[in-house]
Design an enzyme around this catalytic site. Sequence first.
Site, mmCIF file in Angstrom:
data_model
loop_
_atom_site.group_PDB
_atom_site.id
_atom_site.type_symbol
_atom_site.label_atom_id
_atom_site.label_comp_id
_atom_site.label_asym_id
_atom_site.label_seq_id
_atom_site.Cartn_x
_atom_site.Cartn_y
_atom_site.Cartn_z
ATOM 1 N N ASN A 82 0.854 -1.197 0.000
ATOM 2 C CA ASN A 82 0.000 0.000 0.000
ATOM 3 C C ASN A 82 0.881 1.235 0.000
ATOM 4 O O ASN A 82 2.009 1.204 0.500
ATOM 5 C CB ASN A 82 -0.890 0.012 1.242
ATOM 6 C CG ASN A 82 -1.859 1.176 1.243
ATOM 7 O OD1 ASN A 82 -2.448 1.514 0.204
ATOM 8 N ND2 ASN A 82 -2.037 1.821 2.375
ATOM 9 N N HIS A 117 0.643 5.306 1.257
ATOM 10 C CA HIS A 117 -0.160 6.188 2.107
ATOM 11 C C HIS A 117 0.476 7.575 2.115
ATOM 12 O O HIS A 117 1.707 7.691 2.248
ATOM 13 C CB HIS A 117 -0.219 5.616 3.537
ATOM 14 C CG HIS A 117 -1.088 6.430 4.429
ATOM 15 N ND1 HIS A 117 -2.464 6.443 4.301
ATOM 16 C CD2 HIS A 117 -0.795 7.292 5.435
ATOM 17 C CE1 HIS A 117 -2.975 7.259 5.211
ATOM 18 N NE2 HIS A 117 -1.978 7.793 5.909
ATOM 19 N N SER A 126 4.526 7.093 2.321
ATOM 20 C CA SER A 126 5.088 5.837 2.828
ATOM 21 C C SER A 126 4.551 4.671 2.012
ATOM 22 O O SER A 126 3.356 4.630 1.696
ATOM 23 C CB SER A 126 4.651 5.601 4.284
ATOM 24 O OG SER A 126 5.002 6.688 5.100
ATOM 25 N N ASP A 153 -3.854 1.324 7.610
ATOM 26 C CA ASP A 153 -2.543 1.842 7.171
ATOM 27 C C ASP A 153 -1.398 1.326 8.046
ATOM 28 O O ASP A 153 -0.472 2.070 8.398
ATOM 29 C CB ASP A 153 -2.568 3.383 7.124
ATOM 30 C CG ASP A 153 -3.590 3.890 6.111
ATOM 31 O OD1 ASP A 153 -3.675 3.312 5.023
ATOM 32 O OD2 ASP A 153 -4.315 4.848 6.418
HETATM 33 C C1 GRF Z 1 -2.892 8.684 -2.975
HETATM 34 O O1 GRF Z 1 -2.577 9.858 -2.267
HETATM 35 C C2 GRF Z 1 -2.468 7.469 -2.190
HETATM 36 O O2 GRF Z 1 -1.332 7.702 -1.398
HETATM 37 C C3 GRF Z 1 -3.662 7.236 -1.289
HETATM 38 O O3 GRF Z 1 -4.778 7.544 -2.076
HETATM 39 C C4 GRF Z 1 -4.405 8.477 -3.096
HETATM 40 C C5 GRF Z 1 -4.779 7.842 -4.384
HETATM 41 O O4 GRF Z 1 -4.576 8.700 -5.476
HETATM 42 N N1 GRF Z 1 -3.657 5.894 -0.761
HETATM 43 P P1 GRF Z 1 -4.611 8.142 -6.944
HETATM 44 O O5 GRF Z 1 -5.966 7.487 -7.138
HETATM 45 O O6 GRF Z 1 -3.477 7.178 -7.091
HETATM 46 O O7 GRF Z 1 -4.455 9.354 -7.819
#
Ligand code: GRF
Length: 215
Positions: A106, A108, A135, A144
Site C-alpha cells: 500500500n 499512504h 510511505s 494503514d
Molecule cells: C494517494 O494519495 C495514495 O497515497 C492514497 O490515495 C491516493 C490515491 O490517489 N492511498 P490516486 O488514485 O493514485 O491518484
Amino acid sequence: MSADPSITVLISGRGSNLIALHEKAAGYRIGAVVSNRPDAPGLEWAAKQGIQTISVEREASPTLALHKQAILEAVAATKPALVVLAGFMLILQPDFVHAFPGKLLNIHPSLLPKYPGLDTHARALEAGDTEHGASVHFVGTGLDSGPLIAQAAVPVLPKDDPSSLAARTLEVEHKIYPWVVRHVAQGGIQLEGEGVVYSGGVRSEASRLGFRIAQ
Ligand code: GRF
C-alpha cells in the site's frame, strides 16, 4: 527470458498512482486492475490501455463482508505476483491480508506512523509539521499498518494549504511506488516475519534517490 511478474492493482478513484506504475513499469507488468467502484476514472483509463479491468460492485453482494470476499476472489483469480493498493478505499479483512503474505503493498500519503487514515495533508499542516511525505508498506491488518518499506519526504512550505501539500506529496508518490514495486517484484525487497530485508543494491539506490528505508 521469463516474462516480468504480473501485478494486480486495486483502485477506487482517479488512479494517478496506477498511471505512474504503468508508465514506469520495469521488472513487473500490470496484469489487471480491480476496483470496488465501477465509475473509478482509473478503471476507464486502464481499459483504454488494454489492461484487464474487473469491477466488483457493492450492490452485487448482500453484505460488506461478502463484498470484500468477492474482491478477494476476483484478485486471487488474476494470479498476481503482487497485489498493489493504489488509492483503494476499503479496509481489507484479515483473510485478504493473509492470502498474499509478503505480496500485498500500500501507499499512504503521510510519513507513517504519523496520520493513518484520511485528511493526512490537513493534519500535517494543523500539527505545524515542517516535513511531510509518502510511505509504502506491506499491508497489515490495521488501518494503514504493516511493515514500512520506504518513505519519500517533502518540505512543508509556509504558504501550503492541503491541496498544494497533496500535490507535492503526489509527485513523490509517483516516484517511490514504481521503485518499490519493481524491487519487491524482483526480490530485492522482501518481508521476513515482521521485518523488511533489502539487497545491497536496493540500499544504495534508495540513498541515491533520497528514499528512506529501515537501517
Ligand atoms: C494517494 O494519495 C495514495 O497515497 C492514497 O490515495 C491516493 C490515491 O490517489 N492511498 P490516486 O488514485 O493514485 O491518484
